[in-house]
Design an enzyme around this catalytic site. Structure first.
Site, PDB file in Angstrom:
ATOM      1  N   LEU B 311       0.855  -1.284   0.070  1.00  0.00           N
ATOM      2  CA  LEU B 311      -0.051  -0.051  -0.058  1.00  0.00           C
ATOM      3  C   LEU B 311       0.748   1.252   0.032  1.00  0.00           C
ATOM      4  O   LEU B 311       1.844   1.187   0.570  1.00  0.00           O
ATOM      5  CB  LEU B 311      -0.948   0.102   1.342  1.00  0.00           C
ATOM      6  CG  LEU B 311      -1.769  -1.298   1.594  1.00  0.00           C
ATOM      7  CD1 LEU B 311      -1.452  -1.761   2.775  1.00  0.00           C
ATOM      8  CD2 LEU B 311      -3.146  -0.685   1.260  1.00  0.00           C
ATOM      9  N   ASP B 312       0.490   2.330  -0.553  1.00  0.00           N
ATOM     10  CA  ASP B 312       0.998   3.769  -0.678  1.00  0.00           C
ATOM     11  C   ASP B 312       0.362   4.138   0.613  1.00  0.00           C
ATOM     12  O   ASP B 312      -0.593   3.834   1.037  1.00  0.00           O
ATOM     13  CB  ASP B 312       0.486   4.377  -1.732  1.00  0.00           C
ATOM     14  CG  ASP B 312       1.279   5.632  -1.888  1.00  0.00           C
ATOM     15  OD1 ASP B 312       2.428   5.789  -1.626  1.00  0.00           O
ATOM     16  OD2 ASP B 312       0.453   6.424  -2.425  1.00  0.00           O
TER      17      ASP B 312
END
Lengths: 76, 631
Positions: B311-312
């Protein structure tokens, strides 16, 4: 060149798909035919000097399928 | 070909007539009235054979050997050897089966259909003289002005040129809270005006609008089959002609004509052809209903295998919206200092500045109107020419020998430990204000990630361009296994590559703004954003509504869809095997074979329909809105 989208009635048998695809592809000036089984749509690129969206509609009607709407859009 | 159309339209009525005739025939059989029994069956067979034959014929004209051809030959065969009862029942079952298929398939397709029906059809166009005319939405051109009345649906993508109002953009952003829009704002086709009349200048129409793209994507997704479905499709193409050949061979070698035509009926690939696609349609349809766009069977298949979730941070785990966490004031006149701060920050377009202006505004404090000329000190902040007003970071304060009290020092350290970004203001070399600004963690991030882990995700990795303190601060509050901070976009791609090279199935979740390379590199790119074009185009799965609830639902749905596809393939293959065994030991004949066959088709469709009922995990109560820092 133009892009034609035909909205058909409900399609139920996958073999209808093959049938419609072949019949439409066999028309002169038609390319990239895509029959969408679930959406009940046929999409194709046509050369308008050779064939029209209504012609394709007639081909499909003659196969025995209902054509609800025909949309033709110019593409470059 | 008028007749063909007529038959097509009245097929269901014809099926009903056949049913009545068969019932009459069976009834009179018990009354021993052979004079009526046989003719009734003959008439039923003929009526039933007509639509089947027409389908077979048009297919054959286009060089397609269809299932209908097999049935037609079988029916004619039964007719020739005088088995009128068999021929009547077989055609009836075949037609009635396709009627039921039609009805049930409609059900599996309904989610997507409901979505397409939300597409606008007409627009009210205003010409130069102010005349309003209602036209088909396809006839609206770019640049046309359309008027939308309160409660009306916006027919095109465009920019408001007159009026203002609240828009419900749930169909585009998944967010049902109305947003206020006024002149110069962009509005989307498919959204609704809650109140206010607006005039919109058209920028795109129909399939080119964001909503049009979403619909097209979903429609194409349900028709783009998974590898398993494609295999079966191919198989069916050769299977039908092969059955015909086998039927002929059986006849030649056994000289048993009834057996040969029974083979033709049993060979119909029904459930085998429809089993896999119908699961996909139902699964993708369920997703579409919940704002999850999965781009076809392939995406579903790959997504279901994912074990590593990358995930960013900014814009994904956090909302990307900056807000003030705390403002500490030192000195006497808090309000006038806040007014000054707001005025200074109002001159910059920095996200931190905007957050502060909004905060001060929310406290009912108006920004000071007379502001001296300000200079930008690169990497430090802003200062007035005489140096009496300083707004910026600690370095700016140090460089100007600002006096910092012990209390202020404490406040600064407290903010830093919270992972906040800090803005300081000094007046006349004295530190007056300490503000902490932070990015909001998505309220459902914790629950969503926990649900994902329970559903089978083994490793959650957070990548961010942000600094280590801020990154760790976010990670501490979430079930995140690994954190890598201070990364450039291309370094994020390297991490994704590394994980896939290690043999993991990797999904990357991002907003598509600066992480599209990572979205494209991962096995599955998941676009979490408010329907941005980039995310729609690059990602394999698009979450219209940016929530972790939706992400977890998508993952569970993908897994269940794949399992459902497998079940359907087993049911279909099992049916064929059972029929063959039944045929060999002589318990299956033409009519009973057709019955089992049609029944198996309905079983796979009903099995797929279970996918439509999978609910979103829950509508969770909001967790605490944790504050976290962003770059």
């Amino acid at each position: 060149m133009a892009k034609v989208v035909l909205q058909l009635g409900e399609l139920t048998c996958p073999s209808c798909m093959t049938k419609i695809r072949k019949a439409v592809s066999n028309q002169d000036g038609v390319s990239d035919v895509k029959v969408m089984f679930n959406a009940g749509k046929v999409k194709a690129n046509i050369d308008e000097s050779k064939v029209s969206g209504d012609d394709l509609g007639k081909v499909i009607t003659e196969l025995g399928y209902e054509v609800k709407k025909i949309k033709t859009k110019e593409i470059a | 070909m008028k007749f063909n159309m007529w038959v097509q339209k009245n097929q269901n009525r014809m099926t009903a007539v056949i049913a009545i005739l068969i019932v009459i025939s069976f009834a009179v059989k018990f009354l021993s009235l052979p004079l009526i029994e046989t003719p009734a069956m003959i008439i039923a067979s003929i009526i039933g054979a007509i639509p089947v034959f027409l389908h077979a014929w048009t297919a054959l004209m286009n060089k397609v050997i269809s299932i209908e051809l097999l049935v037609t030959i079988a029916v004619i065969g039964a007719f020739v050897i005088g088995e009128y009862e068999e021929s009547a029942v077989v055609t009836f079952l075949f037609l009635f089966g396709s009627y039921l298929e039609q009805r049930t398939l409609q059900k599996t397709r309904s989610s997507v259909k409901n979505l397409t029906q939300m597409a606008p059809t007409t627009a009210e166009v205003v010409d130069e003289d102010g005349n309003i005319s209602t036209v088909d939405v396809d006839d609206v051109d770019e640049g046309d002005h359309v008027i939308v009345k309160p409660g009306g649906q916006i027919p095109v993508d465009g920019i408001i040129v007159d009026g203002k109002g609240y828009m419900n953009e749930a169909s585009i952003t998944g967010e049902s809270t109305p947003v206020e829009k006024t002149i110069g704002d962009k509005v989307f086709a498919g959204s609704l005006t809650d109140n206010g009349t607006i005039t919109v200048e058209t920028t795109s129409v129909g399939e080119d609008t964001t909503f049009g793209k979403i619909i097209e994507l979903v429609e194409e997704a349900q028709d783009s089959a998974s590898p398993a479905a494609r295999f079966i499709d191919k198989f069916a193409t050769y299977y039908t002609p092969a059955v015909l050949v086998i039927g002929i061979l059986v006849w030649i070698f056994t000289q048993d004509f009834p057996l040969a035509i029974t083979v033709l009926v049993l060979g119909c690939p029904g459930a085998l052809v429809i089993g896999a696609p119908v699961s996909n349609v139902a699964g993708i349809g369920n997703g579409a209903k919940n704002g999850i766009l999965m781009k076809g069977g392939n995406a579903v298949n790959t997504f279901s295998k994912v074990d590593t979730l990358v995930l960013d941070k900014t814009g994904t785990l956090t909302t990307g919206q900056m807000s003030v966490t705390e403002l500490n004031h030192f000195g006497d006149d808090k309000e006038s200092d806040m007014a000054l701060l707001s005025a200074v920050e109002g001159t910059s377009d920095h996200p931190l500045g905007r957050a502060i202006v909004k905060y001060v505004n929310d406290q009912d404090v108006n920004a000071t109107s007379d502001l001296p000329e300000l200079d930008t000190v690169k990497g430090q902040g802003l200062q007035s020419a005489d140096g009496n007003i300083l707004v910026g970071n600690e370095r700016l304060m140090k460089a100007n020998n600002v006096e910092v009290s012990d209390d202020a020092k404490k406040a600064i350290n407290a903010r830093i430990n919270q992972g906040d970004s800090i803005v300081l203001m000094a007046v006349n070399k004295k530190l007056k204000i300490v503000v902490g600004v932070n990015d909001q963690l998505r309220s459902d991030a914790f629950e969503g990630l926990t649900a994902l882990k329970n559903a089978g995700i083994k490793r959650v990795v957070m990548l961010t361009g942000d600094n280590k303190v801020a990154a760790q601060h976010v990670a501490d509050r979430l079930p995140v296994d690994e954190v890598h901070a201070e990364l450039l976009p291309e370094q994020k791609v390297d991490f994704v590559k590394k994980f896939t090279d290690e043999g993991h199935h990797v999904a990357f979740v991002g907003d598509g703004i600066n992480d599209s390379p990572s979205l494209a590199t991962a096995d599955i790119g998941i676009g979490m954003g408010t329907g941005t074009d980039v995310a729609i185009e690059t990602a394999d799965v698009v979450l219209v509504k940016s929530s972790f609830d939706a992400l977890a639902h998508a993952y569970v749905l993908a897994k269940k869809t794949v399992a459902n596809t497998k079940e359907n393939i087993i049911i279909a293959v099992g049916t064929v095997a059972l029929l063959l065994i039944g045929l060999l030991i002589g318990v299956i004949h033409m009519a009973s074979g057709m019955f089992v066959h049609e029944f198996s088709i309905l079983v796979v469709i009903f099995n797929a329909m279970r996918l439509l009922r999978i609910k979103t995990l829950k509508k969770s109560p909001k967790l605490d809105t944790n504050q976290v820092k962003t770059a």
